[in-house]
Design a protein around this motif. Sequence first.
Motif, PDB file in Angstrom:
ATOM      1  N   PRO A  39      73.457 -51.409  24.706  1.00 32.31           N
ATOM      2  CA  PRO A  39      74.349 -50.241  24.630  1.00 32.31           C
ATOM      3  C   PRO A  39      74.229 -49.311  25.835  1.00 32.31           C
ATOM      4  O   PRO A  39      75.184 -48.616  26.191  1.00 32.31           O
ATOM      5  CB  PRO A  39      73.891 -49.524  23.351  1.00 32.31           C
ATOM      6  N   CYS A  40      73.067 -49.314  26.475  1.00 31.48           N
ATOM      7  CA  CYS A  40      72.811 -48.374  27.569  1.00 31.48           C
ATOM      8  C   CYS A  40      73.611 -48.674  28.822  1.00 31.48           C
ATOM      9  O   CYS A  40      73.796 -47.787  29.671  1.00 31.48           O
ATOM     10  CB  CYS A  40      71.323 -48.365  27.924  1.00 31.48           C
ATOM     11  N   ALA A  42      76.690 -49.413  28.872  1.00 28.92           N
ATOM     12  CA  ALA A  42      78.105 -49.132  28.627  1.00 28.92           C
ATOM     13  C   ALA A  42      78.741 -48.231  29.692  1.00 28.92           C
ATOM     14  O   ALA A  42      79.846 -48.527  30.165  1.00 28.92           O
ATOM     15  CB  ALA A  42      78.292 -48.530  27.234  1.00 28.92           C
ATOM     16  N   LEU A  84      82.315 -55.712  25.155  1.00 22.35           N
ATOM     17  CA  LEU A  84      82.611 -55.217  23.806  1.00 22.35           C
ATOM     18  C   LEU A  84      82.452 -56.331  22.773  1.00 22.35           C
ATOM     19  O   LEU A  84      81.941 -56.107  21.677  1.00 22.35           O
ATOM     20  CB  LEU A  84      84.025 -54.644  23.745  1.00 22.35           C
ATOM     21  N   LEU A  87      78.749 -56.844  22.040  1.00 18.10           N
ATOM     22  CA  LEU A  87      78.166 -55.810  21.177  1.00 18.10           C
ATOM     23  C   LEU A  87      78.371 -56.180  19.714  1.00 18.10           C
ATOM     24  O   LEU A  87      77.483 -55.977  18.871  1.00 18.10           O
ATOM     25  CB  LEU A  87      78.787 -54.448  21.473  1.00 18.10           C
ATOM     26  N   ILE A  92      75.273 -54.911  17.405  1.00 21.85           N
ATOM     27  CA  ILE A  92      75.007 -53.554  17.901  1.00 21.85           C
ATOM     28  C   ILE A  92      76.188 -52.633  17.632  1.00 21.85           C
ATOM     29  O   ILE A  92      76.089 -51.419  17.761  1.00 21.85           O
ATOM     30  CB  ILE A  92      74.693 -53.610  19.416  1.00 21.85           C
ATOM     31  N   ASN A  93      77.297 -53.202  17.234  1.00 23.90           N
ATOM     32  CA  ASN A  93      78.500 -52.404  17.027  1.00 23.90           C
ATOM     33  C   ASN A  93      78.430 -51.663  15.694  1.00 23.90           C
ATOM     34  O   ASN A  93      79.224 -51.873  14.786  1.00 23.90           O
ATOM     35  CB  ASN A  93      79.742 -53.300  17.069  1.00 23.90           C
ATOM     36  N   LYS A  94      77.406 -50.787  15.585  1.00 27.17           N
ATOM     37  CA  LYS A  94      77.179 -50.034  14.357  1.00 27.17           C
ATOM     38  C   LYS A  94      78.165 -48.875  14.260  1.00 27.17           C
ATOM     39  O   LYS A  94      78.707 -48.393  15.254  1.00 27.17           O
ATOM     40  CB  LYS A  94      75.760 -49.480  14.332  1.00 27.17           C
ATOM     41  N   ALA A 101      78.166 -40.873  19.162  1.00 25.65           N
ATOM     42  CA  ALA A 101      78.442 -41.816  20.237  1.00 25.65           C
ATOM     43  C   ALA A 101      78.491 -41.098  21.582  1.00 25.65           C
ATOM     44  O   ALA A 101      77.936 -41.575  22.578  1.00 25.65           O
ATOM     45  CB  ALA A 101      79.757 -42.547  19.972  1.00 25.65           C
ATOM     46  N   LEU A 105      76.014 -41.618  24.873  1.00 27.62           N
ATOM     47  CA  LEU A 105      76.526 -41.987  26.194  1.00 27.62           C
ATOM     48  C   LEU A 105      76.172 -40.967  27.270  1.00 27.62           C
ATOM     49  O   LEU A 105      76.126 -41.302  28.456  1.00 27.62           O
ATOM     50  CB  LEU A 105      78.042 -42.175  26.125  1.00 27.62           C
ATOM     51  N   THR A 110      70.351 -42.565  28.909  1.00 22.45           N
ATOM     52  CA  THR A 110      71.368 -43.377  29.580  1.00 22.45           C
ATOM     53  C   THR A 110      71.820 -42.749  30.901  1.00 22.45           C
ATOM     54  O   THR A 110      72.849 -43.137  31.449  1.00 22.45           O
ATOM     55  CB  THR A 110      72.601 -43.567  28.666  1.00 22.45           C
ATOM     56  N   PHE A 234      70.223 -47.320  18.010  1.00 21.09           N
ATOM     57  CA  PHE A 234      70.553 -45.924  18.302  1.00 21.09           C
ATOM     58  C   PHE A 234      69.587 -44.932  17.660  1.00 21.09           C
ATOM     59  O   PHE A 234      69.728 -43.725  17.829  1.00 21.09           O
ATOM     60  CB  PHE A 234      71.989 -45.618  17.846  1.00 21.09           C
TER      61      PHE A 234
END
Length: 247
Positions: A39-40, A42, A84, A87, A92-94, A101, A105, A110, A234
């Motif tokens: 996720p980092c 992104a 995407l 993820l 990871i797409n929680k 979010a 980000l 990050t 997360f």
Amino acid sequence: MEEVLALIEKKKQEFAKSGLFEFMRDQSINPRQRLAFAPCVAPFVMSFGEFNKYVFREEPTNDPLQEIINNHTNEDDHHWLWFLADLETLGINKTLKFSDALNFLWDEETKASRWVTHQIFRYAFGASPIAKLLILEIIEATGNVFFSTAAPIAEELQTITQKELLYFGCFHLEVENNHSKDVPQQRQSIKNIQLSIESRQEAFEIVEHLFEAFTQLTDELLVYAKTHSFEQPFAKPGEILQPLKAA
């Protein structure tokens, strides 16, 4: 340009020694954990798509070098879609509140992912085709190290889950290894570019600074992978996790 390309290769070899890649190659660690940092990246991945469309690309053009760049950007501007998809595949797409979010980000954890995008924009916006090409060479060099290391992890996970990873897997690596600007004729024309003393010094500065920014990013990703469980990527860690061993 040949001297500058040689420096990029030297920096690439140094970059490959990053602790992140050692961590990613450690098969005693659960393969999902070795990609827990996903996720980092992104901010960089999503920004890179826009860099290709709106910063590197200039159409129409009569400049042969800019035409090479334009072709390259058309090959690279949609890779975020694969990210995407991965993820989702990685679980990871929680579900997150929109504010959570945004906080993730733009969090301290990050910041290196954002910083590298700022540095690319700094050097690329309004730059000459030579400078843009140089920046793309640096991104390709760091990307080759990263995707060459990530692809075996994706293969491990595909064996376990029967699901293919596109961005982190062999699919993306193969695409990166077959860019049109990397065919022998194009490579030779790039090597033959003549730089003034001033342009050469500027190029050396760009190489040094962008590799430093990418190294900061890998350092940040390593810390995240060691302090966040892939099961709850997360969640704020209370303490550093012991690496999860492969089953």
